[in-house]
Design an enzyme around this catalytic site. Structure first.
Site, PDB file in Angstrom:
ATOM      1  N   THR A  39      36.860  -8.514  63.887  1.00  0.00           N
ATOM      2  CA  THR A  39      35.413  -8.729  63.962  1.00  0.00           C
ATOM      3  C   THR A  39      35.107 -10.193  64.284  1.00  0.00           C
ATOM      4  OG1 THR A  39      34.977  -6.951  62.387  1.00  0.00           O
ATOM      5  CG2 THR A  39      33.235  -8.572  62.693  1.00  0.00           C
ATOM      6  N   HIS A  42      35.548 -10.617  67.941  1.00  0.00           N
ATOM      7  CA  HIS A  42      34.416 -10.071  68.706  1.00  0.00           C
ATOM      8  C   HIS A  42      33.233 -11.036  68.671  1.00  0.00           C
ATOM      9  CE1 HIS A  42      36.005  -6.175  69.737  1.00  0.00           C
ATOM     10  NE2 HIS A  42      36.292  -5.884  68.482  1.00  0.00           N
ATOM     11  N   CYS A  91      17.305   0.282  48.993  1.00  0.00           N
ATOM     12  CA  CYS A  91      17.138   1.359  49.965  1.00  0.00           C
ATOM     13  C   CYS A  91      17.788   2.638  49.461  1.00  0.00           C
ATOM     14  CB  CYS A  91      17.703   0.957  51.323  1.00  0.00           C
ATOM     15  SG  CYS A  91      19.506   0.860  51.391  1.00  0.00           S
ATOM     16  N   CYS A 102      23.671   0.227  53.917  1.00  0.00           N
ATOM     17  CA  CYS A 102      22.416  -0.402  53.494  1.00  0.00           C
ATOM     18  C   CYS A 102      21.538  -0.780  54.687  1.00  0.00           C
ATOM     19  CB  CYS A 102      22.727  -1.643  52.662  1.00  0.00           C
ATOM     20  SG  CYS A 102      21.282  -2.645  52.243  1.00  0.00           S
ATOM     21  N   THR A 285      34.000   5.871  60.141  1.00  0.00           N
ATOM     22  CA  THR A 285      34.019   5.186  58.844  1.00  0.00           C
ATOM     23  C   THR A 285      33.643   3.738  59.092  1.00  0.00           C
ATOM     24  OG1 THR A 285      35.379   4.539  56.928  1.00  0.00           O
ATOM     25  CG2 THR A 285      36.508   4.790  59.045  1.00  0.00           C
TER      26      THR A 285
END
Length: 343
Positions: A39, A42, A91, A102, A285
């Site tokens: 991540t 990226h 939430c 979330c 997932t």
């Protein structure tokens, strides 16, 4: 304090900043170790949007140094792992325990709609509810609690239990953590398909019952010949062809799970009649929950995960861009940033 700040696409600078001060419900953690994730890569390349400048790094552990006025369950000197996903708690997803979904989440150094500075720094500010004590677990191992928590959540999504057969497509850092997570659940047999010979060897050492080289032939056929079709085909690469392999090796009534991160906008074809007639599930997932993070810390503390074999480099803040290049070339496994004194 020193931080590695992402100042633009492909641009990172090590600079001095003021040490953060905690809000009433927060703590400040002296970062002992922060592992690098795809991540981060990226975000570095701009394929995940961020507002510059920002400090990345979301897989971390360290020592609590300061407490907010309302924090009573922690003390300075506590050794902790950091959960970088901060849910709103209000939430409907949060209320039913699906904190990874979330609607108003904040990411500490990770990808998300709201991102705050992370742990490629000597100090990081964190809500007290987002840390777990790790005792004397080495920080470089405790930093793997976040990706391991993602694997535990993925294993939950897979539905795999004792005696269920699995094919793992990919044996990078997440694939190898998935392998160990599934073995802890009693999955058997577990097949692993992986191009890199060193990673195949490590998968075998970590307990894979079958390891196949997709470069030597069709991995689906190789897995079928040895153990048959499987209860769960789990893809841990993020490419359409490997997702197809996981799907093709999944037995009737089974589940294909996408763990790898595909590029946004890619598509693939599925035969809906096959899904209907063979009673198949295809699932995604995403990230981790607060519950899976706690379980990850417990598994690491109890030695149920071989963390040491997954860590192939320890680097400083200045070395992060070069480490990204090695990641793109699939060199090694987990690279861990040590921003300052590690222990």
């Amino acid at each position: 304090m020193r931080v590695a700040s992402l100042t633009g696409v492909g641009e990172m600078e090590v600079e001095e900043r003021e040490q953060p001060e905690p809000e009433p419900n927060e703590v400040v953690v002296h970062v002992g170790a922060c592992s690098i994730c795809s991540t981060d890569l990226h975000m570095y390349h701009g394929s995940f949007a961020v507002d510059f400048p920002v400090v990345l790094g979301h897989e971390s552990a360290g020592t609590v140094t300061e407490l907010g006025d309302d924090v009573s369950e922690l003390e300075p000197g506590d050794r902790v792992a950091v959960n970088p996903a901060v849910p709103c708690g209000a939430c409907s997803y949060c209320k039913r325990g699906e904190t990874n979904l979330c609607d108003n989440a904040t990411a500490i150094g990770g990808a998300g709609d709201r991102i705050i500075d992370g742990s490629f720094a000597e100090y990081v500010r964190v809500p007290a509810s987002n840390v777990e004590k790790v005792g004397d677990l080495p920080f470089r191992h405790a930093a793997l609690a976040e990706p391991l928590g993602c694997c535990i959540h993925a294993a939950d999504r897979s539905g795999v239990g004792q005696g269920d057969s699995v094919a793992l497509i990919g044996a990078g850092p997440i694939g190898l953590m998935m392998l160990q997570t599934l073995r802890n659940r009693g999955a058997s047999p577990i097949a692993v398909s992986e191009l890199d010979p060193k990673r195949r060897e490590l998968a075998a050492e970590m307990g894979a019952d079958l390891v196949v080289d997709p470069g030597a032939g069709d991995p689906v056929e190789a897995i079928r010949e040895e153990i048959g079709e499987v209860d769960a085909g789990i893809e841990v690469v993020g490419l359409v062809p490997t997702i197809q392999q996981a799907y093709d090796v999944t037995a009737k009534g089974g589940n294909t799970l996408i763990v790898g991160v595909p590029e946004q906008g890619v598509t693939m074809e599925m035969n809906p009649f096959e899904l209907y007639y063979n009673d198949l599930d295809i699932r995604g997932t995403f990230a981790l929950t607060q519950d899976s993070f706690e379980r990850a810390v417990s598994l690491l503390q109890q030695g149920r995960i071989d963390a040491a074999s997954l860590i192939t480099e320890e680097i400083g803040l200045e070395d992060i861009p070069a480490a990204f290049e090695r990641m793109e070339n699939n060199e090694g496994l987990k690279k861990v940033v040590i921003p300052g004194d590690s222990e």
